[in-house]
Structure formats: C-alpha cells, structure tokens
Design a protein around this motif. Structure first.
Motif, PDB file in Angstrom:
ATOM      1  N   ILE A 113       1.026  -1.215   0.022  1.00  0.00           N
ATOM      2  CA  ILE A 113      -0.190  -0.058   0.112  1.00  0.00           C
ATOM      3  C   ILE A 113       0.929   1.279  -0.014  1.00  0.00           C
ATOM      4  O   ILE A 113       0.675   2.301  -0.770  1.00  0.00           O
ATOM      5  CB  ILE A 113      -0.883  -0.078   1.174  1.00  0.00           C
ATOM      6  N   VAL A 114       1.842   1.285   0.882  1.00  0.00           N
ATOM      7  CA  VAL A 114       2.771   2.462   0.743  1.00  0.00           C
ATOM      8  C   VAL A 114       3.488   2.809  -0.282  1.00  0.00           C
ATOM      9  O   VAL A 114       3.565   3.662  -1.137  1.00  0.00           O
ATOM     10  CB  VAL A 114       3.625   2.409   2.285  1.00  0.00           C
ATOM     11  N   VAL A 115       4.027   1.432  -0.921  1.00  0.00           N
ATOM     12  CA  VAL A 115       4.823   1.873  -2.142  1.00  0.00           C
ATOM     13  C   VAL A 115       3.935   2.387  -3.328  1.00  0.00           C
ATOM     14  O   VAL A 115       4.333   3.307  -4.096  1.00  0.00           O
ATOM     15  CB  VAL A 115       5.325   0.465  -2.478  1.00  0.00           C
ATOM     16  N   ALA A 116       2.653   1.492  -3.387  1.00  0.00           N
ATOM     17  CA  ALA A 116       1.740   1.908  -4.319  1.00  0.00           C
ATOM     18  C   ALA A 116       1.182   3.324  -4.212  1.00  0.00           C
ATOM     19  O   ALA A 116       1.235   4.190  -5.137  1.00  0.00           O
ATOM     20  CB  ALA A 116       0.657   1.127  -4.425  1.00  0.00           C
ATOM     21  N   PHE A 117       1.101   4.074  -3.066  1.00  0.00           N
ATOM     22  CA  PHE A 117       0.538   5.265  -2.654  1.00  0.00           C
ATOM     23  C   PHE A 117       1.462   6.050  -3.249  1.00  0.00           C
ATOM     24  O   PHE A 117       1.217   7.269  -3.934  1.00  0.00           O
ATOM     25  CB  PHE A 117       0.275   5.195  -1.210  1.00  0.00           C
ATOM     26  N   PHE A 118       2.795   6.030  -2.891  1.00  0.00           N
ATOM     27  CA  PHE A 118       4.035   6.746  -3.178  1.00  0.00           C
ATOM     28  C   PHE A 118       4.321   6.612  -4.782  1.00  0.00           C
ATOM     29  O   PHE A 118       4.581   7.582  -5.337  1.00  0.00           O
ATOM     30  CB  PHE A 118       5.229   6.566  -2.479  1.00  0.00           C
ATOM     31  N   GLY A 119       4.113   5.666  -5.354  1.00  0.00           N
ATOM     32  CA  GLY A 119       4.343   5.782  -6.885  1.00  0.00           C
ATOM     33  C   GLY A 119       3.196   6.525  -7.574  1.00  0.00           C
ATOM     34  O   GLY A 119       3.458   7.349  -8.404  1.00  0.00           O
ATOM     35  N   VAL A 120       1.756   6.465  -7.075  1.00  0.00           N
ATOM     36  CA  VAL A 120       0.920   7.231  -7.435  1.00  0.00           C
ATOM     37  C   VAL A 120       1.194   8.973  -7.335  1.00  0.00           C
ATOM     38  O   VAL A 120       1.057   9.624  -8.309  1.00  0.00           O
ATOM     39  CB  VAL A 120      -0.525   7.108  -6.916  1.00  0.00           C
ATOM     40  N   LEU A 121       1.560   8.976  -6.007  1.00  0.00           N
ATOM     41  CA  LEU A 121       1.915  10.295  -5.606  1.00  0.00           C
ATOM     42  C   LEU A 121       3.071  10.874  -6.710  1.00  0.00           C
ATOM     43  O   LEU A 121       2.943  12.151  -7.113  1.00  0.00           O
ATOM     44  CB  LEU A 121       2.181  10.512  -4.146  1.00  0.00           C
ATOM     45  N   PHE A 122       4.168  10.132  -6.561  1.00  0.00           N
ATOM     46  CA  PHE A 122       5.388  10.696  -7.427  1.00  0.00           C
ATOM     47  C   PHE A 122       5.196  10.925  -8.947  1.00  0.00           C
ATOM     48  O   PHE A 122       5.549  11.818  -9.578  1.00  0.00           O
ATOM     49  CB  PHE A 122       6.466   9.799  -7.133  1.00  0.00           C
ATOM     50  N   VAL A 123       4.290   9.815  -9.321  1.00  0.00           N
ATOM     51  CA  VAL A 123       4.262   9.956 -10.884  1.00  0.00           C
ATOM     52  C   VAL A 123       3.346  11.176 -11.047  1.00  0.00           C
ATOM     53  O   VAL A 123       3.202  11.810 -11.975  1.00  0.00           O
ATOM     54  CB  VAL A 123       3.446   8.578 -11.191  1.00  0.00           C
ATOM     55  N   GLY A 124       2.160  11.421 -10.379  1.00  0.00           N
ATOM     56  CA  GLY A 124       1.338  12.455 -10.338  1.00  0.00           C
ATOM     57  C   GLY A 124       1.773  13.940 -10.153  1.00  0.00           C
ATOM     58  O   GLY A 124       1.813  14.795 -11.009  1.00  0.00           O
ATOM     59  N   VAL A 125       2.847  13.884  -9.221  1.00  0.00           N
ATOM     60  CA  VAL A 125       3.231  15.291  -9.139  1.00  0.00           C
ATOM     61  C   VAL A 125       4.427  15.551 -10.223  1.00  0.00           C
ATOM     62  O   VAL A 125       4.438  16.749 -10.697  1.00  0.00           O
ATOM     63  CB  VAL A 125       4.212  15.217  -7.588  1.00  0.00           C
ATOM     64  N   ALA A 126       5.074  14.615 -10.758  1.00  0.00           N
ATOM     65  CA  ALA A 126       5.994  14.676 -11.869  1.00  0.00           C
ATOM     66  C   ALA A 126       5.211  15.005 -13.098  1.00  0.00           C
ATOM     67  O   ALA A 126       5.500  15.975 -13.686  1.00  0.00           O
ATOM     68  CB  ALA A 126       6.736  13.427 -11.925  1.00  0.00           C
ATOM     69  N   TRP A 127       3.979  14.268 -13.234  1.00  0.00           N
ATOM     70  CA  TRP A 127       3.100  14.767 -14.496  1.00  0.00           C
ATOM     71  C   TRP A 127       2.575  16.138 -14.519  1.00  0.00           C
ATOM     72  O   TRP A 127       2.961  16.846 -15.691  1.00  0.00           O
ATOM     73  CB  TRP A 127       2.166  13.806 -14.658  1.00  0.00           C
ATOM     74  N   VAL A 128       2.157  16.726 -13.223  1.00  0.00           N
ATOM     75  CA  VAL A 128       1.490  17.864 -13.386  1.00  0.00           C
ATOM     76  C   VAL A 128       2.643  19.168 -13.582  1.00  0.00           C
ATOM     77  O   VAL A 128       2.765  20.246 -13.947  1.00  0.00           O
ATOM     78  CB  VAL A 128       0.710  18.430 -11.976  1.00  0.00           C
ATOM     79  N   SER A 129       4.033  18.796 -12.664  1.00  0.00           N
ATOM     80  CA  SER A 129       4.920  19.549 -12.887  1.00  0.00           C
ATOM     81  C   SER A 129       5.583  19.516 -14.460  1.00  0.00           C
ATOM     82  O   SER A 129       5.837  20.781 -14.694  1.00  0.00           O
ATOM     83  CB  SER A 129       6.151  18.984 -12.205  1.00  0.00           C
ATOM     84  N   GLN A 130       5.473  18.781 -15.073  1.00  0.00           N
ATOM     85  CA  GLN A 130       5.739  18.785 -16.435  1.00  0.00           C
ATOM     86  C   GLN A 130       4.784  19.588 -17.463  1.00  0.00           C
ATOM     87  O   GLN A 130       5.287  19.806 -18.627  1.00  0.00           O
ATOM     88  CB  GLN A 130       6.324  17.358 -16.994  1.00  0.00           C
ATOM     89  N   LEU A 131       3.351  19.305 -16.729  1.00  0.00           N
ATOM     90  CA  LEU A 131       2.432  20.183 -17.675  1.00  0.00           C
ATOM     91  C   LEU A 131       2.664  21.552 -17.666  1.00  0.00           C
ATOM     92  O   LEU A 131       2.553  22.223 -18.783  1.00  0.00           O
ATOM     93  CB  LEU A 131       1.252  19.743 -17.152  1.00  0.00           C
TER      94      LEU A 131
END
Length: 454
Positions: free
Chosen positions: A236-254
């Motif tokens: 759960i912790v790894v999946a949570f942070f995976g979604v968080l990191f990918v999401g933050v990186a995605w909006v940052s590059q948008l």
C-alpha cells in the motif's frame, strides 16, 4: 524468571494496518515528491513521470519480496540483513547489513543537504554550509537529549504535506487548463529527447524518494497479525507513493515542459512561484524545511540505534554501544552521524542521493534473491501461483533493481564499491580470515535507547 525476562523484552502488538501505513507514509515523507523533482526532470530529459514508473516497478517487486519474507519470519522484527542471513548464509547477511548501513548512515546527510539547498536558494546571501550546520546541530542535540516526536505529530505532519501537495496539483492543473504551456497530457511521459539511458539514470536516483518503506518490517513484533498486515502495508505504501510521485511529476511537466531550471536542487520553489506566486512558494518552502527537519530527526535516531545494535553485538566497535548516562541515548552514534553530515559541504544533492541508492539497490537485489532461495529450500506452496509469487516476481525485482544499480552515476558506483570493499575487509577481520561465522545482530530484541529516556 527467564520467562518473565523474555516477556519483558517482547513488544506489545498494538499497530493495525492503518497505523502501519501512516507510519510508512511518514517515514518516506510525501513532500519528497517536490524536494527532488528538478533533479529527476533534468536527468530524464523532461520525462520524470516515466522515470518514476520504472522505479515504481522495481519497488513493487521488492515490496512483494519483502512481504513474502515478512510473512515467513513474522515471529519477530526482521530486515534485509535478517532475511538474507537466514536464507543465504550469515556472511552474505552481514554484507547486506553493511550495505544497508550505507543508507542509514548517510541518508541524514542527503536530507539535510536537500533542506539546505532550498534555504540557500531562497536566501542566497547565506552560504550553503551555514544552513547545513543549522540542520545538523539542533537535530543532533535533540536526539542526544532524547526528545521524541509523538505519533500524533506524525499524523499532523503527513496531513500538512499532503495538503501542500494537493494545492500544488490543483493549481498546476488550473494553470495548464488556462494557459498554453506547449505541453500535452502525454508529453510528460515521452518526448524527442527521451532515451532509455536517461530514464534509467533518473529512475536510479528517483529510488531515493521511496527509501523508508522497507523499514516497516522492523514493526513486525508490534503489529496485529503481522503475516498479513506487514506485506499489505508495504504494498500500500509503495503504491501510494508511486501514484503520488508520478502524479506530481506529471503536473510539474505539464506546467514546465522541458528540463531547464535556474537551480535544479530547488526547482520546487520555481514551480510553486509559477502556479501560486511568492506566497505559495513560501508555504512550500516551509513545508519542505519542516519535513526535512523531522525526517532528519527520525532517521538520525534510527541510524544511531542501528549503530548501537551493531556495536553492542560486536559487528562494529563496541564504543558505539555507549549510552549517555543521563539521557540513555547512543550519543557516540548520534554525534558520528551528525559529523558525517558535514560531508554535504563538498557534495551536491544528485551525487549524494545516488551513492546511498547503491546500498538500497544492492540490498533489494539480495532480498529478492532470498525469497527465491526460501522457495527452493522450503517449498512454502505448490502450483503456478506459488511459483509466480516466490520465483517469477522476486526474480523480476532482482533484475530491475540490478539494472538500476548499474545505471547509477559512475561516482556513485565507485563510492558504493569502496564501501562494499571496506565491508569485506571488516568481515575478514571479524571472522579471522572468514574462518568463523560473523557476529549476528539481534535487531528483534534490542532495547530502544531513544525510548528509554526518563
């Protein structure tokens, strides 16, 4: 009296799945998603979400293998050192523990360096070294006198960090919807500059953001139904942070296509000003500094406990097991880790985060392999499902982690290899030329010096 003594040394099982997950989230630190975003964007040539997806793949496989081993060794607290030592022999276990020590010993340095880099970017007139010392001194003093962060503070800190991230994501999406930034919804994942080598290098550094989830295995003795709770919590912790990191990186590059920043070490402030002005940048800075300080405080305490344990059991010099008479804290280990933080005066964030990942990836490879060895030795299940869970997935984890290990910067691999060579030499000394088994660390029965303070 023997039974009574054993009972006193057992920890009470009070942690439920939500509590373990929250502790894992607090240890990994949500705002690390912003703290290193500029470095990951630059190394990946502007495709940070894809780099994080590669790292997530390695972490999911590794969390699965940790979970497998935790379900087997559920009677007491475990670690990569324990799992590899039991399944693959005490010498490999010792070297795995030595590689983990590379993480524990130097992670505070990286934490303090990241926080100092952001403060130096905000206050350029003040030298970086001043900020590094400003992190090290109070953190070291607090750990020596034994002041603890209460569990409720963990909840508040996590909630505050998640709130800052949620505001950043919302403002970024609003900015992207209202202005033509030149990006598309998919361009953060792939562009003309994308190469496998760049993605692998970025993913290898991005693994630093996940470090901490493996520490949940040390909570086994304090957790209800650990055979089920610990593996679930880790995933759960790894999946949570995976979604968080990918999401933050995605909006940052948008909102910021490409990989150019005025200062990659403090890129989050540039992004925060872009979407929310100077006020929001100040809020992000405050969150980052508080998060880095609290993270450094906890990691220094945990690392000093590991040094205390290794000193007490004769794995390292016994002077490390000295407890301050007044505060009952491992003062030598605490001061040693604090002094090591001064190395940050001569390093940058990218290099420091890379070389500690040498230890993490090496340990992760060994944990994945130990799961496979356990299957061949004990056959914990039968059929295709057992083979998939105990062999195929751990083997995939070992391969991906090894690939990321080899993708680290050359300097990181050199430093890591030197550390491993020192471990082999020290093992030879401890075992008198490998003629006898090395001392074993009893992590599951160690008294917690930080918690024994009056």
């Amino acid at each position: 009296m023997a039974t009574s003594s054993q009972e006193l040394r057992k920890l009470e099982r009070t942690l439920t799945l939500p509590a373990v997950v929250v502790l894992g989230v607090a240890w990994v630190t949500p705002l690390i998603a912003l703290a290193t975003i500029g470095i990951i964007i630059e190394l990946s040539n502007g495709t940070a979400p894809t780099a994080y997806l590669i790292t997530l793949l390695a972490m999911i496989f590794t969390a699965w293998s940790y979970g497998r081993m935790a379900s087997v060794h559920y009677q007491s607290a475990g670690s990569a050192y324990t799992y590899v030592g039991v399944e693959m022999g005490p010498r490999l276990g010792f070297l795995t523990g030595w590689l983990i020590l590379l993480d524990y010993f130097f992670i505070p340095l990286v934490v303090w360096l990241i926080g100092a880099a952001y403060l130096a970017a905000q206050f350029p007139a003040v030298p970086l070294g001043v900020w590094i010392v400003a992190f090290i001194v109070p953190t070291t003093v607090l750990n020596i006198i034994g002041i603890k962060i209460a569990a409720k503070a963990n909840y508040l800190l996590v909630a505050f960090q998640l709130l800052v991230i949620a505001i950043f994501v919302a403002l970024s999406l609003a900015q992207f919807a209202g202005q033509d930034t030149g990006a598309t919804l998919l361009s953060p994942f792939f562009n003309q500059g994308t190469t496998l080598a760049a993605l692998a290098t970025a993913a290898a550094v991005a693994a630093y953001s996940f470090i901490g989830f493996d520490g949940l295995t040390l909570l086994t003795e304090e957790t209800h139904d650990p055979r089920r709770t610990i593996p679930r919590a880790m995933l759960i912790v790894v999946a949570f942070f995976g979604v968080l990191f990918v999401g933050v990186a995605w909006v940052s590059q948008l909102i910021h296509p490409g990989a150019d920043f005025a200062n990659v070490d403090s890129a989050a402030l540039e992004l925060a000003r872009l979407v929310g002005g100077h006020l929001f940048a100040a809020i992000v800075l405050a969150g980052l500094i508080v998060g880095q300080f609290a993270c450094g405080l906890a990691i220094q305490a945990g690392a000093s406990r590991l040094l205390f344990t290794m000193g007490r059991d004769g794995v390292l010099p016994r002077s490390l097991s000295y407890l301050a008479p007044r505060f009952r804290t491992p003062v030598i280990g605490i001061v040693l880790i604090g002094a090591t933080g001064l190395v940050g005066l001569f390093m940058d964030v990218t290099t420091s985060a890379s070389f500690i990942n040498f230890g993490a990836f090496s340990a992760f490879v060994m944990v994945n392999l130990s799961a496979i060895v356990h299957y061949w030795r004990h056959r914990p299940g039968s059929g295709a499902g057992a083979f998939l869970g105990w062999v195929v997935l751990p083997l995939a984890g070992a391969i991906v982690n090894l690939y990321l290990l080899l993708s680290l910067e050359v300097d990181a691999r050199i430093i890591g290899s030197i550390w491993l060579a020192l471990g082999i030499v020290w093992l030879a000394i401890l075992t008198r030329g490998f003629r006898r088994p090395p001392p074993r660390m009893q992590l599951e029965t160690v008294d917690r010096p930080q918690e024994d303070s009056p």
